[in-house]
Design a protein around this motif. Structure first.
Motif, PDB file in Angstrom:
ATOM      1  N   VAL A  28      -4.940   0.071  -6.378  1.00 25.28           N
ATOM      2  CA  VAL A  28      -4.409  -1.272  -6.549  1.00 25.28           C
ATOM      3  C   VAL A  28      -3.127  -1.152  -7.352  1.00 25.28           C
ATOM      4  O   VAL A  28      -2.988  -0.248  -8.167  1.00 25.28           O
ATOM      5  CB  VAL A  28      -5.445  -2.206  -7.238  1.00 25.28           C
ATOM      6  CG1 VAL A  28      -5.734  -1.770  -8.649  1.00 25.28           C
ATOM      7  CG2 VAL A  28      -5.008  -3.655  -7.205  1.00 25.28           C
ATOM      8  N   GLY A  29      -2.169  -2.028  -7.070  1.00 25.49           N
ATOM      9  CA  GLY A  29      -0.931  -1.936  -7.826  1.00 25.49           C
ATOM     10  C   GLY A  29       0.123  -2.894  -7.336  1.00 25.49           C
ATOM     11  O   GLY A  29      -0.160  -3.846  -6.606  1.00 25.49           O
ATOM     12  N   GLU A  30       1.363  -2.608  -7.745  1.00 24.08           N
ATOM     13  CA  GLU A  30       2.531  -3.390  -7.369  1.00 24.08           C
ATOM     14  C   GLU A  30       3.631  -2.441  -6.922  1.00 24.08           C
ATOM     15  O   GLU A  30       3.720  -1.317  -7.416  1.00 24.08           O
ATOM     16  CB  GLU A  30       3.095  -4.149  -8.572  1.00 24.08           C
ATOM     17  CG  GLU A  30       2.322  -5.301  -9.047  1.00 24.08           C
ATOM     18  CD  GLU A  30       3.054  -6.022 -10.178  1.00 24.08           C
ATOM     19  OE1 GLU A  30       2.742  -7.190 -10.358  1.00 24.08           O
ATOM     20  OE2 GLU A  30       3.910  -5.433 -10.866  1.00 24.08           O
ATOM     21  N   LEU A  31       4.444  -2.912  -5.996  1.00 20.68           N
ATOM     22  CA  LEU A  31       5.605  -2.146  -5.547  1.00 20.68           C
ATOM     23  C   LEU A  31       6.823  -3.053  -5.489  1.00 20.68           C
ATOM     24  O   LEU A  31       6.717  -4.217  -5.103  1.00 20.68           O
ATOM     25  CB  LEU A  31       5.367  -1.553  -4.156  1.00 20.68           C
ATOM     26  CG  LEU A  31       4.333  -0.444  -4.051  1.00 20.68           C
ATOM     27  CD1 LEU A  31       4.067  -0.122  -2.586  1.00 20.68           C
ATOM     28  CD2 LEU A  31       4.782   0.794  -4.794  1.00 20.68           C
ATOM     29  N   GLU A  32       7.963  -2.515  -5.859  1.00 21.84           N
ATOM     30  CA  GLU A  32       9.213  -3.232  -5.666  1.00 21.84           C
ATOM     31  C   GLU A  32       9.622  -3.118  -4.204  1.00 21.84           C
ATOM     32  O   GLU A  32       9.138  -2.246  -3.468  1.00 21.84           O
ATOM     33  CB  GLU A  32      10.293  -2.634  -6.565  1.00 21.84           C
ATOM     34  CG  GLU A  32      10.012  -2.843  -8.044  1.00 21.84           C
ATOM     35  CD  GLU A  32      11.089  -2.228  -8.920  1.00 21.84           C
ATOM     36  OE1 GLU A  32      12.143  -1.803  -8.408  1.00 21.84           O
ATOM     37  OE2 GLU A  32      10.870  -2.183 -10.143  1.00 21.84           O
ATOM     38  N   ILE A  33      10.540  -3.973  -3.780  1.00 15.56           N
ATOM     39  CA  ILE A  33      10.968  -4.016  -2.380  1.00 15.56           C
ATOM     40  C   ILE A  33      11.391  -2.635  -1.883  1.00 15.56           C
ATOM     41  O   ILE A  33      10.999  -2.214  -0.798  1.00 15.56           O
ATOM     42  CB  ILE A  33      12.112  -5.037  -2.190  1.00 15.56           C
ATOM     43  CG1 ILE A  33      11.610  -6.447  -2.498  1.00 15.56           C
ATOM     44  CG2 ILE A  33      12.682  -4.967  -0.781  1.00 15.56           C
ATOM     45  CD1 ILE A  33      12.712  -7.492  -2.590  1.00 15.56           C
ATOM     46  N   LYS A  34      12.158  -1.917  -2.670  1.00 16.37           N
ATOM     47  CA  LYS A  34      12.683  -0.624  -2.232  1.00 16.37           C
ATOM     48  C   LYS A  34      11.589   0.418  -1.992  1.00 16.37           C
ATOM     49  O   LYS A  34      11.825   1.419  -1.325  1.00 16.37           O
ATOM     50  CB  LYS A  34      13.698  -0.084  -3.238  1.00 16.37           C
ATOM     51  CG  LYS A  34      13.105   0.224  -4.596  1.00 16.37           C
ATOM     52  CD  LYS A  34      14.158   0.679  -5.574  1.00 16.37           C
ATOM     53  CE  LYS A  34      13.526   0.954  -6.936  1.00 16.37           C
ATOM     54  NZ  LYS A  34      14.497   1.271  -7.935  1.00 16.37           N
ATOM     55  N   ASN A  35      10.382   0.178  -2.496  1.00 15.99           N
ATOM     56  CA  ASN A  35       9.291   1.152  -2.358  1.00 15.99           C
ATOM     57  C   ASN A  35       8.178   0.717  -1.411  1.00 15.99           C
ATOM     58  O   ASN A  35       7.129   1.360  -1.355  1.00 15.99           O
ATOM     59  CB  ASN A  35       8.694   1.453  -3.734  1.00 15.99           C
ATOM     60  CG  ASN A  35       9.687   2.108  -4.652  1.00 15.99           C
ATOM     61  OD1 ASN A  35      10.487   2.933  -4.231  1.00 15.99           O
ATOM     62  ND2 ASN A  35       9.656   1.735  -5.920  1.00 15.99           N
ATOM     63  N   LEU A  36       8.382  -0.358  -0.655  1.00 18.67           N
ATOM     64  CA  LEU A  36       7.313  -0.876   0.207  1.00 18.67           C
ATOM     65  C   LEU A  36       6.871   0.136   1.270  1.00 18.67           C
ATOM     66  O   LEU A  36       5.729   0.111   1.710  1.00 18.67           O
ATOM     67  CB  LEU A  36       7.731  -2.191   0.853  1.00 18.67           C
ATOM     68  CG  LEU A  36       7.810  -3.380  -0.103  1.00 18.67           C
ATOM     69  CD1 LEU A  36       8.298  -4.624   0.629  1.00 18.67           C
ATOM     70  CD2 LEU A  36       6.484  -3.634  -0.790  1.00 18.67           C
ATOM     71  N   GLY A  37       7.765   1.025   1.686  1.00 17.45           N
ATOM     72  CA  GLY A  37       7.402   2.045   2.668  1.00 17.45           C
ATOM     73  C   GLY A  37       6.256   2.927   2.207  1.00 17.45           C
ATOM     74  O   GLY A  37       5.553   3.519   3.034  1.00 17.45           O
ATOM     75  N   LEU A  38       6.041   3.018   0.901  1.00 16.13           N
ATOM     76  CA  LEU A  38       4.941   3.831   0.372  1.00 16.13           C
ATOM     77  C   LEU A  38       3.579   3.294   0.811  1.00 16.13           C
ATOM     78  O   LEU A  38       2.594   4.033   0.814  1.00 16.13           O
ATOM     79  CB  LEU A  38       5.009   3.892  -1.152  1.00 16.13           C
ATOM     80  CG  LEU A  38       6.219   4.606  -1.746  1.00 16.13           C
ATOM     81  CD1 LEU A  38       6.251   4.451  -3.261  1.00 16.13           C
ATOM     82  CD2 LEU A  38       6.227   6.067  -1.347  1.00 16.13           C
ATOM     83  N   LEU A  39       3.516   2.016   1.188  1.00 12.56           N
ATOM     84  CA  LEU A  39       2.244   1.457   1.651  1.00 12.56           C
ATOM     85  C   LEU A  39       1.763   2.137   2.938  1.00 12.56           C
ATOM     86  O   LEU A  39       0.570   2.164   3.210  1.00 12.56           O
ATOM     87  CB  LEU A  39       2.366  -0.053   1.864  1.00 12.56           C
ATOM     88  CG  LEU A  39       2.478  -0.888   0.595  1.00 12.56           C
ATOM     89  CD1 LEU A  39       2.754  -2.346   0.945  1.00 12.56           C
ATOM     90  CD2 LEU A  39       1.221  -0.767  -0.253  1.00 12.56           C
ATOM     91  N   LYS A  40       2.695   2.669   3.729  1.00  9.24           N
ATOM     92  CA  LYS A  40       2.301   3.361   4.976  1.00  9.24           C
ATOM     93  C   LYS A  40       1.416   4.564   4.679  1.00  9.24           C
ATOM     94  O   LYS A  40       0.602   4.967   5.499  1.00  9.24           O
ATOM     95  CB  LYS A  40       3.534   3.826   5.758  1.00  9.24           C
ATOM     96  CG  LYS A  40       4.305   2.708   6.426  1.00  9.24           C
ATOM     97  CD  LYS A  40       3.536   2.064   7.538  1.00  9.24           C
ATOM     98  CE  LYS A  40       3.658   2.831   8.817  1.00  9.24           C
ATOM     99  NZ  LYS A  40       3.034   2.150   9.948  1.00  9.24           N
ATOM    100  N   GLU A  41       1.559   5.140   3.488  1.00 13.05           N
ATOM    101  CA  GLU A  41       0.774   6.322   3.110  1.00 13.05           C
ATOM    102  C   GLU A  41      -0.662   5.974   2.751  1.00 13.05           C
ATOM    103  O   GLU A  41      -1.473   6.876   2.540  1.00 13.05           O
ATOM    104  CB  GLU A  41       1.450   7.024   1.934  1.00 13.05           C
ATOM    105  CG  GLU A  41       2.847   7.519   2.246  1.00 13.05           C
ATOM    106  CD  GLU A  41       3.565   8.059   1.022  1.00 13.05           C
ATOM    107  OE1 GLU A  41       2.931   8.225  -0.037  1.00 13.05           O
ATOM    108  OE2 GLU A  41       4.777   8.320   1.148  1.00 13.05           O
TER     109      GLU A  41
END
Length: 127
Positions: A28-41
């Motif tokens: 669980v966490g938060e991501l900034e816009i520039k890091n949203l691609g990390l959700l694919k992992e």
């Protein structure tokens, strides 16, 4: 089955649950816009996302629409859930288990992470 729940925003909250293993919270966490691609992992079988209404073309709403567009491009088969459906359902009002609060301290400080988790719990119960 793994469920990824996304609460989009300028800071986007997420929750990843394994709903076959006793509804275990994996991340669980938060991501900034520039890091949203990390959700694919996060390798989820089902992806749900809050469908945030943007009634006006204010600068904030335009940024939010760009976040939504990016997330939909990353996850074309995402299941959209209206906030009025999950936020008012008793399932989303359940207290967060103590062990999850201990394992994931971000739940104490991040409304987006808590919302992503609440939406995931709602989905598991009503699906």
């Amino acid at each position: 089955m793994r469920l990824l729940s996304i609460d989009p925003g300028i800071t986007t909250g997420f929750a990843l649950l394994d709903i076959w293993e006793g509804d275990e919270l994996i991340d669980v966490g938060e991501l900034e816009i520039k890091n949203l691609g990390l959700l694919k992992e996060k390798s989820a079988d089902v992806i749900i996302m809050e469908q945030v209404p943007t009634p006006s073309q204010s600068p904030m709403n335009r940024r939010l629409e760009s976040v939504n567009s990016l997330l939909i491009s990353l996850f074309p088969s995402v299941i959209m859930i209206m906030p009025s459906h999950w936020k008012t359902h008793p399932a989303s009002q359940r207290p967060i288990p103590q062990r999850w609060q201990e394992d994931f301290p971000i739940l104490a400080s991040s409304q987006h992470a808590r919302d992503a988790l609440g939406m995931a719990v709602y989905y598991v119960i009503v699906r």
